[in-house]
Design a protein around this motif. Structure first.
Motif, PDB file in Angstrom:
ATOM      1  N   MET A 340       9.803  18.234  87.950  1.00  0.00           N
ATOM      2  CA  MET A 340       9.526  19.654  88.141  1.00  0.00           C
ATOM      3  C   MET A 340       8.281  19.820  89.003  1.00  0.00           C
ATOM      4  N   ARG A 341       8.147  21.032  89.560  1.00  0.00           N
ATOM      5  CA  ARG A 341       6.971  21.353  90.374  1.00  0.00           C
ATOM      6  C   ARG A 341       6.290  22.585  89.817  1.00  0.00           C
ATOM      7  N   VAL A 342       4.967  22.553  89.837  1.00  0.00           N
ATOM      8  CA  VAL A 342       4.191  23.729  89.456  1.00  0.00           C
ATOM      9  C   VAL A 342       4.251  24.730  90.606  1.00  0.00           C
ATOM     10  N   VAL A 343       4.552  25.987  90.284  1.00  0.00           N
ATOM     11  CA  VAL A 343       4.601  27.044  91.298  1.00  0.00           C
ATOM     12  C   VAL A 343       3.365  27.911  91.130  1.00  0.00           C
ATOM     13  N   LYS A 344       2.519  27.926  92.148  1.00  0.00           N
ATOM     14  CA  LYS A 344       1.284  28.700  92.085  1.00  0.00           C
ATOM     15  C   LYS A 344       1.509  30.163  92.451  1.00  0.00           C
ATOM     16  N   GLU A 345       2.388  30.408  93.435  1.00  0.00           N
ATOM     17  CA  GLU A 345       2.645  31.768  93.898  1.00  0.00           C
ATOM     18  C   GLU A 345       4.111  31.889  94.300  1.00  0.00           C
ATOM     19  N   GLY A 346       4.657  33.111  94.135  1.00  0.00           N
ATOM     20  CA  GLY A 346       5.995  33.386  94.647  1.00  0.00           C
ATOM     21  C   GLY A 346       7.014  33.803  93.613  1.00  0.00           C
ATOM     22  N   VAL A 347       6.870  33.368  92.365  1.00  0.00           N
ATOM     23  CA  VAL A 347       7.820  33.733  91.314  1.00  0.00           C
ATOM     24  C   VAL A 347       7.066  34.140  90.058  1.00  0.00           C
ATOM     25  N   GLY A 348       7.768  34.887  89.203  1.00  0.00           N
ATOM     26  CA  GLY A 348       7.207  35.303  87.925  1.00  0.00           C
ATOM     27  C   GLY A 348       7.938  34.666  86.772  1.00  0.00           C
ATOM     28  N   ALA A 349       7.390  34.857  85.578  1.00  0.00           N
ATOM     29  CA  ALA A 349       7.960  34.225  84.398  1.00  0.00           C
ATOM     30  C   ALA A 349       9.343  34.765  84.054  1.00  0.00           C
ATOM     31  N   ASP A 350       9.664  36.011  84.484  1.00  0.00           N
ATOM     32  CA  ASP A 350      10.947  36.627  84.140  1.00  0.00           C
ATOM     33  C   ASP A 350      11.986  36.538  85.257  1.00  0.00           C
ATOM     34  N   ASP A 351      11.653  35.854  86.343  1.00  0.00           N
ATOM     35  CA  ASP A 351      12.617  35.717  87.449  1.00  0.00           C
ATOM     36  C   ASP A 351      13.696  34.706  87.096  1.00  0.00           C
ATOM     37  N   TRP A 352      14.931  35.033  87.543  1.00  0.00           N
ATOM     38  CA  TRP A 352      16.045  34.097  87.367  1.00  0.00           C
ATOM     39  C   TRP A 352      16.242  33.341  88.679  1.00  0.00           C
ATOM     40  N   ILE A 353      15.967  32.061  88.638  1.00  0.00           N
ATOM     41  CA  ILE A 353      15.970  31.223  89.834  1.00  0.00           C
ATOM     42  C   ILE A 353      17.263  30.421  89.894  1.00  0.00           C
ATOM     43  N   VAL A 354      17.836  30.329  91.082  1.00  0.00           N
ATOM     44  CA  VAL A 354      19.060  29.552  91.271  1.00  0.00           C
ATOM     45  C   VAL A 354      18.709  28.073  91.175  1.00  0.00           C
ATOM     46  N   VAL A 355      19.314  27.370  90.217  1.00  0.00           N
ATOM     47  CA  VAL A 355      19.060  25.949  90.037  1.00  0.00           C
ATOM     48  C   VAL A 355      20.271  25.096  90.408  1.00  0.00           C
ATOM     49  N   ASN A 356      21.459  25.707  90.403  1.00  0.00           N
ATOM     50  CA  ASN A 356      22.672  25.017  90.851  1.00  0.00           C
ATOM     51  C   ASN A 356      23.469  25.974  91.736  1.00  0.00           C
ATOM     52  N   GLY A 357      24.042  25.417  92.810  1.00  0.00           N
ATOM     53  CA  GLY A 357      24.833  26.240  93.709  1.00  0.00           C
ATOM     54  C   GLY A 357      24.038  26.876  94.830  1.00  0.00           C
ATOM     55  N   LEU A 358      22.935  26.253  95.238  1.00  0.00           N
ATOM     56  CA  LEU A 358      22.131  26.817  96.332  1.00  0.00           C
ATOM     57  C   LEU A 358      22.935  26.942  97.615  1.00  0.00           C
ATOM     58  N   GLN A 359      23.884  26.029  97.826  1.00  0.00           N
ATOM     59  CA  GLN A 359      24.681  26.075  99.051  1.00  0.00           C
ATOM     60  C   GLN A 359      25.596  27.299  99.088  1.00  0.00           C
ATOM     61  N   ARG A 360      25.958  27.810  97.911  1.00  0.00           N
ATOM     62  CA  ARG A 360      26.869  28.965  97.860  1.00  0.00           C
ATOM     63  C   ARG A 360      26.122  30.298  97.846  1.00  0.00           C
ATOM     64  N   ALA A 361      24.808  30.236  97.657  1.00  0.00           N
ATOM     65  CA  ALA A 361      24.015  31.472  97.570  1.00  0.00           C
ATOM     66  C   ALA A 361      23.328  31.740  98.903  1.00  0.00           C
ATOM     67  N   ARG A 362      23.494  32.999  99.388  1.00  0.00           N
ATOM     68  CA  ARG A 362      22.828  33.397 100.629  1.00  0.00           C
ATOM     69  C   ARG A 362      21.972  34.623 100.341  1.00  0.00           C
ATOM     70  N   PRO A 363      20.753  34.669 100.892  1.00  0.00           N
ATOM     71  CA  PRO A 363      19.905  35.839 100.669  1.00  0.00           C
ATOM     72  C   PRO A 363      20.626  37.139 101.054  1.00  0.00           C
ATOM     73  N   GLY A 364      20.595  38.108 100.162  1.00  0.00           N
ATOM     74  CA  GLY A 364      21.262  39.386 100.386  1.00  0.00           C
ATOM     75  C   GLY A 364      22.675  39.448  99.864  1.00  0.00           C
ATOM     76  N   ALA A 365      23.277  38.320  99.530  1.00  0.00           N
ATOM     77  CA  ALA A 365      24.661  38.295  99.045  1.00  0.00           C
ATOM     78  C   ALA A 365      24.697  38.477  97.533  1.00  0.00           C
ATOM     79  N   THR A 366      25.865  38.886  97.055  1.00  0.00           N
ATOM     80  CA  THR A 366      26.075  39.049  95.620  1.00  0.00           C
ATOM     81  C   THR A 366      26.691  37.770  95.055  1.00  0.00           C
ATOM     82  N   VAL A 367      26.217  37.377  93.883  1.00  0.00           N
ATOM     83  CA  VAL A 367      26.707  36.162  93.245  1.00  0.00           C
ATOM     84  C   VAL A 367      27.064  36.470  91.800  1.00  0.00           C
ATOM     85  N   LYS A 368      27.727  35.513  91.198  1.00  0.00           N
ATOM     86  CA  LYS A 368      28.051  35.606  89.777  1.00  0.00           C
ATOM     87  C   LYS A 368      27.157  34.609  89.032  1.00  0.00           C
TER      88      LYS A 368
END
Length: 410
Positions: A340-368
């Motif tokens: 794992m990596r420590v994140v100093k800036e950019g995300v919050g504790a309540d953000d849902w981060i994509v951990v699997n399927g990054l290739q299928r996710a595009r910024p601005g697109a809708t995902v399930k």
């Protein structure tokens, strides 16, 4: 012929019916791609400075002969553990024993000469008093006594040197440690102070040296009381070490030396740690990694390595908002802890981060999104042997210390 005409008619009727019911083709909208999302792991994190360096023996001696002679015996097995004073080599002692006997005989002769000179002086003194001998003769007798005393002192010194030379034929280990291989075989001539017979190194405990940048020196100065030998002994800084291929930093030691000032050519300062090394896993010359905790544990966010991507703008993660839309988030990363990596800036504790399927996710697109509970990487943190993440049942005791004005040095 009649049946053939009936078949053709039926086909034409079917085509006509199909033409009447023809409907325009419509594009079927693809369902949103499925991705796995998880929240960052919240843990107490201790800020660490990371370095690389090498291990060195705490003591190392090249064992050399101190007298000339032929090697007669080797008293150890190559690579064995030896104690200070253990016999390592024997150089042929016979010539030195003969020299010692000669020195003893020379001393006896000098003692006899001195006794005779004292007797002559004792006989001459009363003769001079009665006028039967001259004062010149008395002076000669006194000079003979003084010369004989000097000869005795010289003979004693020669005897001491002969005893030393004989003792040097037995080459003993000067320190406790591990001996290397023998570098001269039996029967070969060895030269005094020139021929290296073997090498003995002590590495339990063992030293580890590393260079730190000027910026890290300043940061350490802000969190420690100083870097002199007295300061480091009073408030030792914990230092953690890991070998190449080893998980985490399982070897714990302390900082025990800092070079005076900073090298103006490299812009770094040499520092040294000491480790008990009771299991002898660390040997001199190894490439090692270091972690030096600085400051108090503080809340931090960690995300899996697999969730971090890189483009021309730098590192980023993909975040899914409450409308299931993917967002691009640049991040500022800290140290790596396990996977794992420590994140100093950019995300919050309540953000849902994509951990699997990054290739299928595009910024601005809708995902399930499929929300994951506890990340497998999070379960490995306590077993990571990493001082950056204190175990839940045993928090690190590293504390911030007052800012000092010391410039570093020992």
């Amino acid at each position: 012929m009649c049946s053939r005409s009936l078949w053709i008619g039926s086909a034409l009727a079917a085509l006509a019916l199909a033409g009447c019911n023809n409907v325009a083709n419509q594009m079927v909208k693809m369902p949103p791609p499925a991705v796995t999302v998880a929240k960052p792991v919240q843990r107490e994190v201790v800020h660490q400075l990371e370095f690389t360096g090498n291990t060195r023996a705490t003591e190392a001696v090249d064992v050399r002969a101190r007298v000339n002679g032929y090697l007669q015996k080797i008293g150890f097995e190559d690579g064995a553990e030896v104690q200070e004073g253990d016999l390592l080599f024997v150089i042929e002692p016979a010539p030195f024993e003969a020299a010692l006997d000669a020195a003893k005989a020379a001393l006896q002769k000098a003692d006899a000469t001195l006794a005779l000179a004292n007797a002559d002086l004792a006989r001459t003194e009363p003769l001079v008093q009665r006028g039967a001998s001259t004062a010149q003769e008395l002076d000669i007798k006194k000079a003979d006594v003084a010369t004989a005393k000097a000869d005795v002192a010289s003979a004693k010194a020669a005897l001491t040197q002969a005893e030393l030379n004989l003792s040097y034929t037995q080459v003993k280990s000067p320190i406790t440690g591990r001996v290397s291989r023998h570098m001269v075989d039996i029967g070969n001539l060895v030269q005094a102070e020139t021929t290296i017979l073997t090498r003995v190194e002590a590495f339990a405990p063992i030293h580890a040296y590393f260079a730190i940048s000027e910026a890290d020196v300043v940061e350490l100065m802000q969190n420690t009381t100083g870097s002199s030998a007295k300061d480091l002994e009073a408030s030792p800084l914990k230092l953690y070490l890991g070998l190449t291929g080893e998980k985490g930093f399982p070897h714990e030691g302390k900082l025990d030396f800092a070079e005076v000032g900073i090298d103006p050519q490299s812009g770094t300062q040499m520092r040294r740690g000491i480790f008990l090394n009771e299991d002898r896993k660390l040997v001199p010359g190894m490439f090692v990694r270091f972690r030096l905790p600085v400051g108090n544990p503080a809340p931090g966010l960690l995300v899996p390595d697999r969730a971090i991507a890189t483009d021309q703008r730098g590192e980023y993660v993909l975040v899914v908002d409450d409308k299931d839309t993917v967002q691009y988030r640049p991040v500022k990363l800290g140290m790596r802890v396990a996977d794992m990596r420590v994140v100093k800036e950019g995300v919050g504790a309540d953000d849902w981060i994509v951990v699997n399927g990054l290739q299928r996710a595009r910024p601005g697109a809708t995902v399930k999104p499929e929300r994951e509970g506890e990340l497998p990487e999070a379960k490995q943190l306590d077993a990571a042997n990493d001082p950056a993440v204190p175990a839940a049942e045993a928090q690190l005791t590293t504390t911030a210390r007052p800012k000092a004005s010391a410039t570093g040095g020992n």
